[in-house]
Design a protein around this motif. Structure first.
Motif, mmCIF file in Angstrom:
data_model
loop_
_atom_site.group_PDB
_atom_site.id
_atom_site.type_symbol
_atom_site.label_atom_id
_atom_site.label_comp_id
_atom_site.label_asym_id
_atom_site.label_seq_id
_atom_site.Cartn_x
_atom_site.Cartn_y
_atom_site.Cartn_z
ATOM 1 N N GLU A 1 33.880 50.882 38.217
ATOM 2 C CA GLU A 1 34.817 50.346 37.212
ATOM 3 C C GLU A 1 35.673 49.242 37.809
ATOM 4 O OE1 GLU A 1 38.478 51.913 34.362
ATOM 5 O OE2 GLU A 1 37.157 53.349 35.373
ATOM 6 N N THR A 2 36.100 49.424 39.069
ATOM 7 C CA THR A 2 36.927 48.409 39.723
ATOM 8 C C THR A 2 36.138 47.122 39.936
ATOM 9 O OG1 THR A 2 38.191 50.114 40.877
ATOM 10 C CG2 THR A 2 38.288 47.886 41.778
ATOM 11 N N ARG B 1 27.148 41.085 36.241
ATOM 12 C CA ARG B 1 27.742 41.977 35.243
ATOM 13 C C ARG B 1 26.675 42.673 34.415
ATOM 14 N NH1 ARG B 1 32.328 39.121 31.896
ATOM 15 N NH2 ARG B 1 32.691 41.297 31.302
ATOM 16 N N ASP B 2 25.489 42.068 34.320
ATOM 17 C CA ASP B 2 24.409 42.726 33.566
ATOM 18 C C ASP B 2 23.959 44.013 34.248
ATOM 19 O OD1 ASP B 2 24.418 40.857 31.595
ATOM 20 O OD2 ASP B 2 22.765 39.654 32.424
ATOM 21 N N ASP B 3 24.087 44.057 35.563
ATOM 22 C CA ASP B 3 23.677 45.263 36.308
ATOM 23 C C ASP B 3 24.865 46.206 36.406
ATOM 24 O OD1 ASP B 3 22.237 47.028 37.757
ATOM 25 O OD2 ASP B 3 22.377 45.910 39.652
ATOM 26 N N GLU B 4 25.346 46.671 35.223
ATOM 27 C CA GLU B 4 26.552 47.498 35.183
ATOM 28 C C GLU B 4 26.330 48.879 35.804
ATOM 29 O OE1 GLU B 4 27.954 47.699 31.245
ATOM 30 O OE2 GLU B 4 28.545 45.581 31.152
ATOM 31 N N LEU C 1 34.841 41.428 38.455
ATOM 32 C CA LEU C 1 33.902 40.434 37.969
ATOM 33 C C LEU C 1 34.352 39.824 36.639
ATOM 34 C CD1 LEU C 1 30.473 42.140 38.802
ATOM 35 C CD2 LEU C 1 31.456 40.106 39.879
ATOM 36 N N ALA C 2 34.968 40.657 35.789
ATOM 37 C CA ALA C 2 35.468 40.159 34.503
ATOM 38 C C ALA C 2 36.587 39.134 34.716
ATOM 39 C CB ALA C 2 35.961 41.319 33.643
ATOM 40 N N VAL C 3 37.475 39.429 35.680
ATOM 41 C CA VAL C 3 38.560 38.478 35.988
ATOM 42 C C VAL C 3 37.992 37.179 36.530
ATOM 43 C CG1 VAL C 3 40.555 38.051 37.478
ATOM 44 C CG2 VAL C 3 40.278 40.287 36.370
#
Length: 545
Positions: A354-355, A346-349, A360-362
């Motif tokens: 967006e999907t 997630r750090d390598d946004e 990854l957030a879920v």
């Protein structure tokens, strides 16, 4: 009563027995004739009467009267009545002193069933009395005629009285017979019930059933008690039940009164944390339930104690907890690794769409939920193993409650629930572990928000009351059914409210909260009204100012 039953005997005795009185009376009369020389005797008549009585007696004994109608037995007393009339005729006729012999067959006839027997007795007696005049042995005299009419009337009245008394006697005999049959039937049922109960009693071998009086002295000792405690019934009856029970870990000192045992079992339905000492000295963990033993008026005669052997249950629980602790420990390391790599991804946004970021957030959210569950399972395993570390310090409880409320604001806002805090201005201190106490308050606050519909509110309060401080968490939510309150702090228990509302959870939060409060030397109370809300209160020993 005795007269009626004796007259009923005339109805139930054999003809031979009933005729025996007339035969004996004839013998007595013949002896009197031999002893008293002044009585004029016509030998042929006396001899004929004696033969008739003898033949009637023989017939009464020998003939199978039970095969014939009962009315045929009247032939015997009628023959006897005629024979005594002839005997009277042969011993002086109207002046004979043996007229009273007629009473014996009259009593027999009167004791038979039916009013017609009274008339038969009266007519038969009249013929016997009038026999001297009918055969022309004596001239008719008006004064004697009065006797011929009056005496049969008296005999008929005697027959009527005997008939009525015999009828009463027969009814009483019938009632007694019916009562005897009913008693025998009840006794047979009682024997069957006793045999059934004895079979059930002997079949109870995996629970120790102990029956006591109201003071706790043993009056019955089941086969299961003999098996569990290796003590015979003979050695147990008469002793106090608490001689065999002691609190777990008391090392032989009972420290338990019978009334305390009953109070404990009544409040919790099961008195746990007890041990029984067998005759070999072994200690067996047990749970004890009891039921009052009542008489038919509802008064207590004693108690029935049932001790359940908990060795297998405790061993299974220990193995389960070891398994849960081991699995939870093994899961924690890979979960931590998963969360670490998710965080790196997630750090390598810049390189994620967006999907992909949403996915990854879920994954991160669910991994953290799983890690929290693993932490709860490990905590429960620590509590069960007695390895529950606390870092106690002098702590202002207001600070912990405010921090928990601030952390819950985002979740509460998203659910449309208002969270408010009411604390006093001065410090309210206790000796506590800030992290663990915060965990307990978080658990209660999280539940309150989950079960409060949008538009509701949750209120946190802190107050000092005497030597204790109280932390209250009250909501205006769905509430908990009253019949489920007793199981509220049971491990893995989820109320029907949470099931209906599909609220996430595994039922460990309240159990963990109580463990934390107990470790601080406090207690936790709960009250709820279904549809109105629930209130939890944590009570802790307060520190002086």
């Amino acid at each position: 009563m005795r007269t009626r039953l004796s007259l009923a005997f005339l109805d139930t005795a054999t003809p031979g027995v009933r005729q025996l009185a007339s035969a004996v009376a004839l013998v007595v009369a013949l002896v009197a004739l031999a002893v008293i020389p002044d009585i004029a005797v016509e030998v042929p008549l006396v001899l004929g009467a004696s033969v008739m009585i003898g033949l009637a007696t023989l017939a009464a004994i020998v003939l199978p009267w039970e095969r014939w109608n009962d009315r045929w037995t009247l032939v015997i007393p009628l023959v006897s009545l005629l024979a005594f009339g002839i005997f009277r005729l042969g011993t002086g006729g109207a002046t004979s002193v043996f007229a009273s012999l007629l009473l014996l067959p009259v009593v027999w006839i009167g004791a038979e069933r039916g009013r017609i027997c009274v008339a038969i007795a009266g007519v038969g007696t009249a013929i016997a009395m009038a026999l001297p005049y009918l055969v022309g042995a004596q001239a008719w005299v008006p004064q004697q005629g009065v006797r011929v009419l009056f005496a049969p009337l008296i005999f008929a009245m005697v027959a009527a009285v005997v008939n009525e008394l015999a009828a009463h006697g027969r009814r009483q005999v019938a009632q007694i017979t019916e009562l005897a049959r009913e008693q025998e039937r009840l006794l047979e049922e009682l024997r069957g019930a006793e045999g059934f109960n004895r079979s059930v009693w002997n079949a109870i071998r995996h629970q120790a059933v102990i029956i006591t009086d109201t003071c706790g002295r043993i009056v019955e000792w089941g086969p299961g008690a003999e098996r569990l405690l290796a003590t015979s019934r003979h050695d147990a009856v008469g002793r106090s039940a608490v001689e065999f029970l002691q609190p777990a870990g008391s090392e032989g000192s009972h420290g338990l009164e019978f009334e305390s045992l009953l109070t404990l079992a009544e409040q919790d339905e099961i008195a746990d944390g007890l041990e029984v000492r067998t005759s070999e000295g072994d200690l067996v963990p047990v749970d004890v339930t009891y039921t009052a033993r009542l008489d038919r008026d509802g008064r207590a005669l004693g108690y029935i104690l049932v001790a359940h052997d908990m060795r297998q249950t405790r061993e299974a629980a220990r193995l389960k907890d070891e398994f849960v602790g081991s699995v939870s420990h093994e899961l924690r390391t890979p979960l931590s690794s998963v969360l670490g790599y998710l965080e790196l991804a997630r750090d390598d946004e810049a390189g994620l769409s967006e999907t992909q970021s949403h996915y990854l957030a879920v994954a991160d959210r669910n991994a953290r939920r799983l890690l929290a569950l693993v932490g709860d399972l490990l905590f429960v395993a620590q509590v069960d193993a007695g390895r529950f570390p606390l870092e106690l310090e002098r702590l202002d409880v207001r600070r912990v409650v405010r921090a928990c409320a601030e952390s819950a604001v985002p979740t509460a806002s998203a659910a449309g629930v208002t969270v408010s805090v009411e604390v006093p201005e001065h410090a309210v201190e206790a000796r506590a572990d800030a992290m663990r106490l915060g965990q307990a308050v978080d658990n209660l606050l999280s539940n309150a928000i989950k079960f409060t519909p949008a538009g509701g509110s949750v209120t946190l309060t802190v107050a000092r009351e005497g030597d204790e401080l109280r932390i209250g968490i009250a909501d205006t939510g769905l509430g908990i059914p009253s019949e489920e309150m007793r199981r509220l702090f049971t491990r893995f228990f989820r109320s029907s409210t949470s099931t209906r509302q599909a609220v996430q959870g595994v039922g460990l939060g309240l159990n963990i909260t109580r463990a934390i409060v107990d470790a601080h030397g406090g207690r936790i109370d709960a009250s709820s009204v279904e549809g109105e809300g629930t209130t939890f209160e944590i009570w802790l020993p307060a520190l002086g100012a």
